[in-house]
Scaffold this active site. Structure first.
Site, mmCIF file in Angstrom:
data_model
loop_
_atom_site.group_PDB
_atom_site.id
_atom_site.type_symbol
_atom_site.label_atom_id
_atom_site.label_comp_id
_atom_site.label_asym_id
_atom_site.label_seq_id
_atom_site.Cartn_x
_atom_site.Cartn_y
_atom_site.Cartn_z
ATOM 1 N N ASP A 238 0.813 -1.223 0.000
ATOM 2 C CA ASP A 238 0.000 0.000 0.000
ATOM 3 C C ASP A 238 0.844 1.270 0.000
ATOM 4 O OD1 ASP A 238 -2.237 -1.726 0.344
ATOM 5 O OD2 ASP A 238 -1.827 -1.767 2.490
ATOM 6 N N HIS B 3 -3.936 -2.113 -6.356
ATOM 7 C CA HIS B 3 -3.326 -0.878 -6.842
ATOM 8 C C HIS B 3 -4.425 0.098 -7.231
ATOM 9 C CE1 HIS B 3 0.709 -2.938 -8.055
ATOM 10 N NE2 HIS B 3 0.476 -2.928 -6.773
HETATM 11 P P1 IMP Z 1 -1.899 -12.888 2.202
HETATM 12 O O1 IMP Z 1 -0.971 -12.285 1.202
HETATM 13 O O2 IMP Z 1 -3.350 -12.687 1.855
HETATM 14 O O3 IMP Z 1 -1.562 -14.296 2.573
HETATM 15 O O4 IMP Z 1 -1.726 -12.055 3.574
HETATM 16 C C1 IMP Z 1 -0.539 -12.119 4.353
HETATM 17 C C2 IMP Z 1 -0.254 -10.753 4.998
HETATM 18 O O5 IMP Z 1 0.159 -9.837 3.996
HETATM 19 C C3 IMP Z 1 -1.466 -10.099 5.672
HETATM 20 O O6 IMP Z 1 -1.022 -9.359 6.796
HETATM 21 C C4 IMP Z 1 -1.997 -9.155 4.610
HETATM 22 O O7 IMP Z 1 -2.725 -8.084 5.167
HETATM 23 C C5 IMP Z 1 -0.688 -8.686 4.013
HETATM 24 N N1 IMP Z 1 -0.785 -8.241 2.615
HETATM 25 C C6 IMP Z 1 -0.728 -9.015 1.514
HETATM 26 N N2 IMP Z 1 -0.771 -8.238 0.417
HETATM 27 C C7 IMP Z 1 -0.824 -6.972 0.827
HETATM 28 C C8 IMP Z 1 -0.840 -5.703 0.137
HETATM 29 O O8 IMP Z 1 -0.764 -5.595 -1.102
HETATM 30 N N3 IMP Z 1 -0.939 -4.617 0.928
HETATM 31 C C9 IMP Z 1 -0.963 -4.685 2.273
HETATM 32 N N4 IMP Z 1 -0.906 -5.829 2.947
HETATM 33 C C10 IMP Z 1 -0.847 -6.967 2.236
#
Ligand code: IMP
Length: 447
Positions: free
Chosen positions: A18, A46
Site C-alpha cells: 500500500d 493498486h
Molecule cells: P496474504 O498475502 O493474503 O496471505 O496475507 C498475508 C499478509 O500480507 C497479511 O497481513 C496481509 O494483510 C498482508 N498483505 C498481503 N498483500 C498486501 C498488500 O498488497 N498490501 C498490504 N498488505 C498486504
C-alpha cells in the site's frame, strides 16, 4: 553516455504494501512497451486515479491502462481467474478493452475455490496473536500447493492436460477430507463448482495464455523496454519480511528472476516506493505504530483503509530502520516517497532512526518477530509544515521543513529520493534528477 530514455525498471514496495506503487507504475508505464506482474495475486490492490475515475486493480498489471503497453502476468503470480475476469469486465464498462494486450503465463498457477476456503478456515482456526490476518484471497494455500507439487493447477493444464477433470475430482476429495479432519468444516466445497471455474477460465482466459518467459526474453533482446510491477512490499517478503506475518512470495526485484523468468541483470532502475509515514494491514510486528490520536489522524488524513479488504490500516512514523534494510536488500537505485501531503499540518513529524531492545540500541532490522515485538522506536522529531502541498509542482517549491525531512530520510535509508508524491493525481508527483529528464512532468488529469 547520457541516457535519453528510461531503461528496464522495477517498481516495488519497501514496506508492508500500500505504498502507492500503482501511481508510480502509472506514471512510468507510458515509457515502456511491456508491464509485468511477477509475484503475489489478488492480495495486492493498486489504486490509480485518472481524472475523476478511480481504478482499483488487483491482478491486472496497472500498465494495461496505458494504450500502448502490453500487460503480462508472469509465472510467479497466483491468478484467481474469476478475479481477472471481473477486472476485465470492470474496465470494459469504462471503455477500456485489455484483451488485445494481455498475456498470462502458461506456467502461472490458478487460485482455486479450495484455496480460498483453506485461507478462511486456517485463519479462523488460529488463535488471536498467531493469526496472520491474510486477505482471504487464497494466496498462501495456492503457493503452498505449488511447492507441494501434488494438487496444483497451472494455466498450461487448462489447455493441455488430458484428464484434468479427473484430477480435479481427486484433489477436491482430498481437500475435503483434510478440511474436515483439520477444521471440522469444508464450507460445502464441491468438485462441480471447481470444474465450473476451470471451464470458465479456459473459455475466457485461454486465448491469453502464452509462454511469457520466451516472449519477455525475446522482447528484451530486441530492445523493448520492460517495467516490472512488484506487488505487496519488502516487509511482507516470504524470506526477508517480518516472518511469519508476511505474504507467500518474493516481493522485491529479487523476485523477478523466479517470477518473470527474466534475469535481474536486465534492470537499470530499481525504484522502491515508501510512504512518508508507515502503515501496515493485518497482524505482525510494527515498531513505529502509533496506536493513539496521532495514528488516527494520519489514518484519516491519508484515507488509510485497505484497497483489497477495506480494513483500517495501522499507522505510525516513518521507519528508517526497516526502510534502510529494504533499500539494502533490494539495492534500490531510487526511492519514491509518497503521501507527503498527508503530513501537512502536523507541528512535528517523526522518523525512527534506531530500535531499542532492552538495553541494546540497534540499527539493523532483526529477523526474529519476538525481538521486533519488544523493540521500542528511537524517534527523532523534526519540524513539520503547515502548507498544503497538493499544488506544488516543482521539488524546489516544497517548504524548507519538508525538504529537510526528505533529506533526513535520504541520508538514513541510503538511496536518493527521486520521486515525491504530494497528492493522488498523476500531476501531483514531483520528479527530481536524474529521473526528471527522462520523465516529462505528468499532465494533470484533474478536471
Ligand atoms: P496474504 O498475502 O493474503 O496471505 O496475507 C498475508 C499478509 O500480507 C497479511 O497481513 C496481509 O494483510 C498482508 N498483505 C498481503 N498483500 C498486501 C498488500 O498488497 N498490501 C498490504 N498488505 C498486504
Amino acid at each position: 553516455m547520457t541516457e535519453t530514455r528510461l531503461e528496464n525498471t522495477c517498481v516495488f514496495g519497501l514496506s508492508w504494501g500500500d505504498e502507492g506503487k500503482g501511481k508510480i507504475v502509472d506514471l512510468l508505464s507510458p515509457h515502456f512497451d511491456i508491464v509485468v506482474r511477477y509475484n503475489g495475486g489478488a492480495n495486492a490492490g493498486h489504486t490509480v486515479c485518472v481524472g475523476s475515475e478511480k481504478y482499483a486493480l488487483h491482478l491486472l498489471p496497472t500498465g494495461v491502462l496505458q494504450e500502448s503497453a502490453v500487460g503480462v502476468i508472469g509465472p510467479g503470480v497466483v491468478v484467481d481467474p474469476l478475479g481477472v475476469m471481473e477486472e476485465m469486465d470492470g474496465l470494459a464498462v469504462r471503455g477500456i478493452d485489455v484483451a488485445p494486450k494481455l498475456k498470462i503465463s502458461e506456467r502461472a498457477h490458478l487460485v482455486m475455490p479450495y484455496h480460498k476456503v483453506e485461507d478462511r478456515l486456517s485463519e479462523r482456526a488460529l488463535s488471536g496473536d498467531t493469526r496472520i490476518g491474510t486477505t482471504s484471497r487464497g494466496i498462501g494455500p495456492c503457493y503452498a500447493d505449488k511447492m507441494r507439487r501434488t494438487s496444483a493447477i497451472r494455466f498450461a493444464d487448462l489447455l493441455y492436460e488430458d484428464g484434468l477433470a479427473d484430477r480435479v475430482q481427486s484433489i477436491v476429495a482430498g481437500k475435503k477430507a483434510y478440511f474436515q479432519a483439520a477444521f471440522g468444516d469444508d464450507e460445502g466445497l464441491a468438485a462441480k463448482d471447481v470444474l465450473a471455474v476451470i471451464d470458465k477460465a479456459r473459455d475466457r482466459l485461454g486465448a491469453f495464455v502464452a509462454d511469457t518467459t520466451d516472449y519477455l526474453n525475446s522482447a528484451e533482446r530486441l530492445g523493448q523496454r520492460i517495467l516490472f510491477e512488484g506487488a505487496n512490499g519488502l516487509m511482507l517478503d516470504i524470506d526477508h519480511g517480518t516472518y511469519p506475518f508476511v505474504t507467500s512470495s518474493s516481493t522485491g526485484p529479487h523476485g523477478i528472476g523466479a517470477g518473470a523468468g527474466v534475469p535481474g541483470s536486465v534492470l537499470r532502475y530499481r525504484i522502491g516506493v515508501a510512504k512518508a509515514y508507515s502503515t501496515r494491514v493485518g497482524a505482525g510486528p510494527f515498531v513505529t505504530e502509533l496506536a493513539d490520536a496521532t495514528g488516527d489522524r494520519i489514518r484519516e488524513a491519508g484515507h488509510e483503509y485497505g484497497t483489497t479488504t477495506g480494513r483500517p490500516r495501522r499507522c505510525g512514523w516513518f521507519d528508517a530502520v526497516a526502510c534502510g534494510y529494504a533499500v539494502r536488500i533490494s539495492d534500490a537505485t531510487h526511492v519514491s516517497l509518497m503521501h507527503l501531503d498527508t503530513l501537512s499540518g502536523f507541528s512535528e513529524v517523526g522518523v525512527c532512526v534506531a530500535y531499542r531492545i532492552g538495553s541494546e540500541t540497534i540499527r539493523a532490522f532483526p529477523g526474529a518477530c519476538s525481538r521486533l515485538e519488544r523493540a521500542e522506536p528511537v524517534v527523532e522529531m523534526m519540524p513539520g509544515w503547515d502548507e498544503g502541498l497538493r499544488s506544488v509542482r516543482v521539488f524546489e517549491d516544497l517548504p524548507a521543513s519538508t525538504r529537510a525531512y526528505i533529506d533526513r530520510i535520504e541520508s538514513l535509508v541510503g538511496a536518493p529520493v527521486a520521486i515525491v508524491g504530494v497528492g493522488p493525481d498523476r500531476s501531483q508527483t514531483l520528479v527530481r534528477e536524474p529521473l526528471k529528464r527522462l520523465i516529462p512532468v505528468p499532465e494533470s488529469t484533474l478536471t
